[in-house]
Design an enzyme around this catalytic site. Structure first.
Site, PDB file in Angstrom:
ATOM      1  N   ASN A 115      -4.199   4.449   7.458  1.00  0.00           N
ATOM      2  CA  ASN A 115      -4.380   3.643   6.067  1.00  0.00           C
ATOM      3  C   ASN A 115      -4.182   4.789   5.132  1.00  0.00           C
ATOM      4  OD1 ASN A 115      -5.067   1.066   4.796  1.00  0.00           O
ATOM      5  ND2 ASN A 115      -6.912   2.198   4.032  1.00  0.00           N
ATOM      6  N   ASN A 166     -10.037   5.328   2.007  1.00  0.00           N
ATOM      7  CA  ASN A 166      -9.131   5.186   1.015  1.00  0.00           C
ATOM      8  C   ASN A 166      -9.363   6.128  -0.116  1.00  0.00           C
ATOM      9  OD1 ASN A 166      -7.341   2.762   0.700  1.00  0.00           O
ATOM     10  ND2 ASN A 166      -9.145   1.326   0.973  1.00  0.00           N
ATOM     11  N   GLU A 202       0.768  -1.075   0.194  1.00  0.00           N
ATOM     12  CA  GLU A 202       0.010   0.037   0.061  1.00  0.00           C
ATOM     13  C   GLU A 202       0.788   1.267   0.013  1.00  0.00           C
ATOM     14  OE1 GLU A 202      -2.637   1.282  -0.383  1.00  0.00           O
ATOM     15  OE2 GLU A 202      -4.442   0.292   0.063  1.00  0.00           O
ATOM     16  N   ARG A 231      -5.392   1.614  13.094  1.00  0.00           N
ATOM     17  CA  ARG A 231      -4.122   1.824  12.375  1.00  0.00           C
ATOM     18  C   ARG A 231      -4.397   2.973  11.237  1.00  0.00           C
ATOM     19  NH1 ARG A 231      -4.210  -0.096   7.238  1.00  0.00           N
ATOM     20  NH2 ARG A 231      -5.360  -2.169   6.958  1.00  0.00           N
ATOM     21  N   ASP A 256     -10.218   1.234  -3.898  1.00  0.00           N
ATOM     22  CA  ASP A 256      -9.177   1.331  -2.995  1.00  0.00           C
ATOM     23  C   ASP A 256      -8.546   2.687  -3.333  1.00  0.00           C
ATOM     24  OD1 ASP A 256      -6.936   0.848  -1.599  1.00  0.00           O
ATOM     25  OD2 ASP A 256      -7.374  -1.497  -1.600  1.00  0.00           O
TER      26      ASP A 256
END
Length: 291
Positions: A101, A146, A16, A99, A197
């Protein structure tokens, strides 16, 4: 010649957050769940793996000596020469269930950075705005943050909660990167295969989106019309980034996360990072302003 080639055959469980540094001619990206920052020259050279000791997902350039890293505890300043990480701004550091992203820098130097539950708990995440040391929560009740990206002039921001299937667009103040209106649906992806995404926007206003579970990268015009779909050799492409001295190619990360042994054998390149040799009018990421 194929449009898609392997840039790095290193297998990431959850690749990512790719970002290109034109000064170093290097792509940086992450294996989030394994706490690794990866670095590889685009013109050719060895892969470097930096162990971060915690989950991390996004990188921005502060200056030639420093980077800003989004991690599970907040925003850290990373010294490029030594790799030393120093916590700059905590974000949900007291919540071990979440967390970092998806994140990206607005043209003015502000950072939009998202969080999510480590187990994708419903509504556990948020999207924040960070600018010159100030932190504000923009959107809450986000399951998987995202597609954070911006138009070249800074007047538009895009984002999604992947779980909704809706890619959103909101007007922005070009000088601060703060929203100036209410978000509206840009693309309704609910009836299409896969999930929205990571995304990036080129100089022409075309949004390039990695379709997790859809085995493709899609390009949308500024009015949300699907312009083209580029087939990928992996089921779970995760995020694109413009790369090269002219920002005229796309790098795309991918992941094998969530697949069992049988599924991985059917998707042998899952977790690798790819180059797309298609015409793109890309642009370099702005530097982030931390103070």
């Amino acid at each position: 010649m194929s449009e898609v080639s392997v840039f790095s055959d290193h297998i990431c469980q959850l690749g990512e957050g790719p970002s290109y540094d034109p000064a170093a001619d290097a792509l940086f990206w992450f294996d989030i769940v394994n706490g690794q920052l990866l670095e590889k020259p685009v013109a050719g050279g060895a892969l470097k793996i930096h162990e971060l000791g915690q989950m991390a997902s996004a990188i921005a350039i502060i200056d030639d000596q420093r980077q800003l890293i989004a991690t599970e505890t907040g925003l850290h300043v990373r010294d490029v020469a030594t790799g030393t990480m120093t916590l700059h701004t905590p974000i949900e550091a007291d919540n071990p269930a979440t967390r970092s992203n998806d994140s990206r820098v607005h043209p003015c130097g502000a950072l939009w950075t998202g969080t999510m539950g480590k187990a994708e708990e419903k509504g556990a995440g948020s999207i924040y705005w960070f600018f010159k040391g100030e932190l504000r929560r923009l959107f809450s009740d986000i399951t998987v943050s995202n597609s954070i990206c911006f138009s070249h002039d800074g007047g538009l921001a895009y984002y999604t909660d992947t779980s909704t299937g809706l890619l959103m667009r909101v007007d922005c103040d070009p000088a601060t990167g703060l929203p100036t209106g209410e978000p509206k649906v840009f693309v309704d992806h609910r009836s299409a295969k896969g999930y929205v995404d990571g995304s990036v926007v080129d100089r022409d206003g075309v949004l390039w989106n990695a379709v997790w579970g859809g085995k493709m990268v899609k390009a949308y015009s500024p009015d949300g019309t699907l312009l083209r779909s580029v087939a990928m050799p992996v089921t779970q492409p995760s995020c694109p980034a413009f790369v090269g001295k002219n920002a005229d190619r796309l790098a795309v990360t991918s992941a094998w996360k969530g697949k069992d042994e049988k599924q991985r054998k059917l998707d042998p390149q899952a977790g690798m990072t790819f180059l797309l040799d298609i015409p793109v009018n890309g642009r370099f990421e702005p530097r982030v302003l931390i103070a």
